[in-house]
Design a protein around this motif. Structure first.
Motif, PDB file in Angstrom:
ATOM      1  N   VAL A 142       0.863  -1.177   0.000  1.00  0.00           N
ATOM      2  CA  VAL A 142       0.000   0.000   0.000  1.00  0.00           C
ATOM      3  C   VAL A 142       0.901   1.229   0.000  1.00  0.00           C
ATOM      4  O   VAL A 142       1.859   1.310   0.788  1.00  0.00           O
ATOM      5  N   CYS A 143       0.625   2.176  -0.909  1.00  0.00           N
ATOM      6  CA  CYS A 143       1.526   3.337  -1.025  1.00  0.00           C
ATOM      7  C   CYS A 143       0.929   4.388  -1.945  1.00  0.00           C
ATOM      8  O   CYS A 143      -0.091   4.159  -2.604  1.00  0.00           O
ATOM      9  N   ALA A 161       7.518 -13.722 -11.753  1.00  0.00           N
ATOM     10  CA  ALA A 161       7.613 -14.770 -10.735  1.00  0.00           C
ATOM     11  C   ALA A 161       6.340 -15.610 -10.651  1.00  0.00           C
ATOM     12  O   ALA A 161       6.309 -16.629  -9.956  1.00  0.00           O
ATOM     13  N   LYS A 162       5.278 -15.129 -11.321  1.00  0.00           N
ATOM     14  CA  LYS A 162       3.986 -15.831 -11.348  1.00  0.00           C
ATOM     15  C   LYS A 162       3.415 -15.988  -9.942  1.00  0.00           C
ATOM     16  O   LYS A 162       2.998 -17.073  -9.526  1.00  0.00           O
ATOM     17  N   VAL A 163       3.413 -14.872  -9.199  1.00  0.00           N
ATOM     18  CA  VAL A 163       2.838 -14.863  -7.856  1.00  0.00           C
ATOM     19  C   VAL A 163       1.703 -13.848  -7.803  1.00  0.00           C
ATOM     20  O   VAL A 163       1.625 -12.935  -8.620  1.00  0.00           O
ATOM     21  N   ASN A 164       0.814 -13.998  -6.838  1.00  0.00           N
ATOM     22  CA  ASN A 164      -0.302 -13.068  -6.665  1.00  0.00           C
ATOM     23  C   ASN A 164       0.183 -11.793  -5.971  1.00  0.00           C
ATOM     24  O   ASN A 164       0.939 -11.860  -4.999  1.00  0.00           O
ATOM     25  N   LEU A 165      -0.271 -10.666  -6.483  1.00  0.00           N
ATOM     26  CA  LEU A 165       0.139  -9.369  -5.942  1.00  0.00           C
ATOM     27  C   LEU A 165      -1.075  -8.455  -5.807  1.00  0.00           C
ATOM     28  O   LEU A 165      -1.851  -8.306  -6.756  1.00  0.00           O
ATOM     29  N   VAL A 166      -1.211  -7.841  -4.629  1.00  0.00           N
ATOM     30  CA  VAL A 166      -2.268  -6.857  -4.383  1.00  0.00           C
ATOM     31  C   VAL A 166      -1.608  -5.540  -4.006  1.00  0.00           C
ATOM     32  O   VAL A 166      -0.802  -5.484  -3.067  1.00  0.00           O
ATOM     33  N   TYR A 199      -9.560   3.311   2.710  1.00  0.00           N
ATOM     34  CA  TYR A 199      -9.342   4.161   3.885  1.00  0.00           C
ATOM     35  C   TYR A 199      -9.884   3.552   5.179  1.00  0.00           C
ATOM     36  O   TYR A 199      -9.510   3.987   6.262  1.00  0.00           O
ATOM     37  N   ASP A 200     -10.770   2.574   5.068  1.00  0.00           N
ATOM     38  CA  ASP A 200     -11.289   1.909   6.257  1.00  0.00           C
ATOM     39  C   ASP A 200     -10.185   1.052   6.863  1.00  0.00           C
ATOM     40  O   ASP A 200      -9.693   0.127   6.214  1.00  0.00           O
ATOM     41  N   PRO A 201      -9.760   1.325   8.119  1.00  0.00           N
ATOM     42  CA  PRO A 201      -8.639   0.589   8.720  1.00  0.00           C
ATOM     43  C   PRO A 201      -8.901  -0.910   8.874  1.00  0.00           C
ATOM     44  O   PRO A 201      -7.970  -1.709   8.808  1.00  0.00           O
ATOM     45  N   ASP A 202     -10.161  -1.288   9.075  1.00  0.00           N
ATOM     46  CA  ASP A 202     -10.485  -2.715   9.201  1.00  0.00           C
ATOM     47  C   ASP A 202     -10.381  -3.433   7.855  1.00  0.00           C
ATOM     48  O   ASP A 202      -9.893  -4.555   7.782  1.00  0.00           O
ATOM     49  N   GLU A 203     -10.849  -2.766   6.806  1.00  0.00           N
ATOM     50  CA  GLU A 203     -10.762  -3.353   5.468  1.00  0.00           C
ATOM     51  C   GLU A 203      -9.304  -3.458   5.020  1.00  0.00           C
ATOM     52  O   GLU A 203      -8.872  -4.484   4.488  1.00  0.00           O
ATOM     53  N   LEU A 204      -8.548  -2.382   5.243  1.00  0.00           N
ATOM     54  CA  LEU A 204      -7.128  -2.406   4.901  1.00  0.00           C
ATOM     55  C   LEU A 204      -6.399  -3.449   5.730  1.00  0.00           C
ATOM     56  O   LEU A 204      -5.527  -4.167   5.227  1.00  0.00           O
ATOM     57  N   GLY A 205      -6.792  -3.560   6.985  1.00  0.00           N
ATOM     58  CA  GLY A 205      -6.177  -4.539   7.870  1.00  0.00           C
ATOM     59  C   GLY A 205      -6.387  -5.959   7.400  1.00  0.00           C
ATOM     60  O   GLY A 205      -5.488  -6.804   7.518  1.00  0.00           O
ATOM     61  N   ALA A 206      -7.559  -6.239   6.853  1.00  0.00           N
ATOM     62  CA  ALA A 206      -7.843  -7.583   6.346  1.00  0.00           C
ATOM     63  C   ALA A 206      -6.910  -7.943   5.198  1.00  0.00           C
ATOM     64  O   ALA A 206      -6.371  -9.051   5.130  1.00  0.00           O
ATOM     65  N   LEU A 207      -6.693  -7.001   4.295  1.00  0.00           N
ATOM     66  CA  LEU A 207      -5.813  -7.243   3.153  1.00  0.00           C
ATOM     67  C   LEU A 207      -4.356  -7.335   3.575  1.00  0.00           C
ATOM     68  O   LEU A 207      -3.609  -8.211   3.131  1.00  0.00           O
ATOM     69  N   ARG A 208      -3.948  -6.438   4.450  1.00  0.00           N
ATOM     70  CA  ARG A 208      -2.537  -6.334   4.804  1.00  0.00           C
ATOM     71  C   ARG A 208      -2.080  -7.444   5.747  1.00  0.00           C
ATOM     72  O   ARG A 208      -1.013  -8.035   5.552  1.00  0.00           O
ATOM     73  N   SER A 209      -2.877  -7.753   6.760  1.00  0.00           N
ATOM     74  CA  SER A 209      -2.419  -8.676   7.798  1.00  0.00           C
ATOM     75  C   SER A 209      -2.435 -10.141   7.371  1.00  0.00           C
ATOM     76  O   SER A 209      -1.902 -10.994   8.086  1.00  0.00           O
ATOM     77  N   ASN A 210      -3.017 -10.453   6.218  1.00  0.00           N
ATOM     78  CA  ASN A 210      -3.092 -11.850   5.775  1.00  0.00           C
ATOM     79  C   ASN A 210      -2.209 -12.168   4.568  1.00  0.00           C
ATOM     80  O   ASN A 210      -2.310 -13.253   3.995  1.00  0.00           O
ATOM     81  N   CYS A 211      -1.351 -11.223   4.194  1.00  0.00           N
ATOM     82  CA  CYS A 211      -0.479 -11.465   3.046  1.00  0.00           C
ATOM     83  C   CYS A 211       0.694 -12.379   3.421  1.00  0.00           C
ATOM     84  O   CYS A 211       1.018 -12.542   4.597  1.00  0.00           O
ATOM     85  N   PRO A 225       5.684   5.429   7.290  1.00  0.00           N
ATOM     86  CA  PRO A 225       4.597   4.917   8.128  1.00  0.00           C
ATOM     87  C   PRO A 225       4.043   3.566   7.680  1.00  0.00           C
ATOM     88  O   PRO A 225       3.763   2.707   8.515  1.00  0.00           O
ATOM     89  N   SER A 226       3.881   3.360   6.377  1.00  0.00           N
ATOM     90  CA  SER A 226       3.324   2.087   5.909  1.00  0.00           C
ATOM     91  C   SER A 226       4.252   0.920   6.224  1.00  0.00           C
ATOM     92  O   SER A 226       3.802  -0.205   6.464  1.00  0.00           O
ATOM     93  N   LEU A 227       5.558   1.187   6.261  1.00  0.00           N
ATOM     94  CA  LEU A 227       6.521   0.133   6.579  1.00  0.00           C
ATOM     95  C   LEU A 227       6.457  -0.233   8.058  1.00  0.00           C
ATOM     96  O   LEU A 227       6.418  -1.421   8.415  1.00  0.00           O
ATOM     97  N   VAL A 228       6.450   0.774   8.926  1.00  0.00           N
ATOM     98  CA  VAL A 228       6.421   0.463  10.357  1.00  0.00           C
ATOM     99  C   VAL A 228       5.082  -0.150  10.769  1.00  0.00           C
ATOM    100  O   VAL A 228       5.008  -0.948  11.716  1.00  0.00           O
ATOM    101  N   GLU A 229       4.009   0.191  10.059  1.00  0.00           N
ATOM    102  CA  GLU A 229       2.718  -0.442  10.317  1.00  0.00           C
ATOM    103  C   GLU A 229       2.773  -1.925   9.961  1.00  0.00           C
ATOM    104  O   GLU A 229       2.249  -2.777  10.684  1.00  0.00           O
ATOM    105  N   ALA A 230       3.404  -2.241   8.828  1.00  0.00           N
ATOM    106  CA  ALA A 230       3.561  -3.644   8.423  1.00  0.00           C
ATOM    107  C   ALA A 230       4.421  -4.396   9.425  1.00  0.00           C
ATOM    108  O   ALA A 230       4.160  -5.571   9.729  1.00  0.00           O
ATOM    109  N   MET A 231       5.437  -3.728   9.957  1.00  0.00           N
ATOM    110  CA  MET A 231       6.290  -4.347  10.974  1.00  0.00           C
ATOM    111  C   MET A 231       5.489  -4.630  12.234  1.00  0.00           C
ATOM    112  O   MET A 231       5.647  -5.675  12.866  1.00  0.00           O
TER     113      MET A 231
END
Length: 306
Positions: A142-143, A161-166, A199-211, A225-231
């Motif tokens: 996300v960026c 690489a033939k991998v899924n990317l969001v 922009y919904d933190p719960d929706e973004l969280g669903a996508l980000r936290s399960n990758c 900020p997006s990097l430290v959030e992922a960390m």
């Protein structure tokens, strides 16, 4: 809280910053300025006696999206801002080191927090894409969609690489973003999903936290900020290999220098038998360095120091 009817981005950010400086001066307060777009006005307000704390952010004038004239203006504005402030808050030691070389203004290092990031289940999301992806079977980013964030390289590498990317971003805000969205449509590349801002933190969280892994391609800036959030979410991190990202992740993430290295990393990460996550280490670093409670207290201490 006051909301000025002036855009805080692009050329209008210069006028936005000026309006903020005026408001702080007549309000008899201390101005905490985030960014240096209004730096050309700092000498005037310094002369008037306004106390200014500046967070200059990254090296904005290095972004390729700007014309030569704009880059010169941004560099000059940055130079004036850091030299006519009372205190500089640097979000990264690289920025702090550079500023110490060209100004006598006191500097302090305060990064950004990531504990605002939310974790969520894919099944809790109402986004259409959740029916097309599986937990731990896609890479995520996300960026802001800008060349310095290497979005084009990341997309090409995922295809090879033939991998899924969001990727979640503001595609329609620039020619660069629009071109990428048109060149890589979801109906043509079944493994590439380019989503508009979430922009919904719960929706973004669903996508980000399960990758499977979070990809961070930024090359210009400090502690992103997006990097430290992922960390904070304990995600496996793949970073563009530069001093900003290396320091933020304490040199313990996986790094790529170009398209070819990223392709090999994505292939390796996608194989479950060879997959090694650095997520636990990222979480430990985030707990120590990127907690909002500590960072907010450091900002308060900075204000009180004046």
């Amino acid at each position: 809280v006051k909301l000025f009817k002036i855009k805080a981005n692009g050329v209008s950010s210069v006028f936005f910053d000026f309006r903020c400086l005026v408001d702080a001066y007549f309000g008899g307060g201390i101005c905490l300025m985030m960014g240096t777009s209004g730096g050309i006005f700092f000498p005037l307000f310094k002369l008037l006696g306004l106390k200014i704390i500046l967070n200059p952010d990254g090296f904005e004038w290095k972004r390729s999206k700007w014309s030569k004239f704009v880059k010169i203006f941004l560099f000059l504005s940055d130079f004036l801002a850091i030299n006519f402030s009372d205190l500089i808050i640097c979000d990264h030691p690289v920025r702090q080191e550079r500023d110490r070389k060209i100004t006598n203004t006191k500097t302090v290092y305060i990064p950004y927090g990531g504990d605002n990031a939310k974790s969520n289940l894919l099944s809790n999301s109402s986004l259409e894409i959740v029916s097309k992806i599986e937990e731990k079977n896609y890479f995520f980013k996300v960026c802001r969609i800008e060349p310095e964030n290497n979005v084009h390289i990341i997309i090409k590498a995922a295809i090879s690489a033939k991998v899924n990317l969001v990727i979640v971003g503001n595609w329609s805000n620039s020619k660069y973003g629009n071109n990428l969205k048109n060149n890589y449509p979801n109906n043509l590349f079944k493994n590439i999903y380019l989503l508009d801002p979430v922009y919904d933190p719960d929706e973004l969280g669903a996508l980000r936290s399960n990758c499977l892994s979070y990809i961070h391609g930024h090359t210009v800036g400090g502690t992103n900020p997006s990097l430290v959030e992922a960390m904070w979410l304990g995600l496996d991190i793949i970073c563009q290999n530069n001093e900003f990202n290396q320091y933020t992740t304490d040199f313990k993430a996986t790094y790529f220098k170009d398209y070819y290295e990223l392709v090999e990393i994505l292939k390796l990460k996608s194989k479950k038998e060879s997959y090694q996550s650095c997520g636990k280490l990222m979480k430990e670093i985030a707990l120590k360095k990127y907690t909002h409670k500590i960072i907010c207290q450091n900002y308060l201490d900075a204000v009180k120091s004046l």
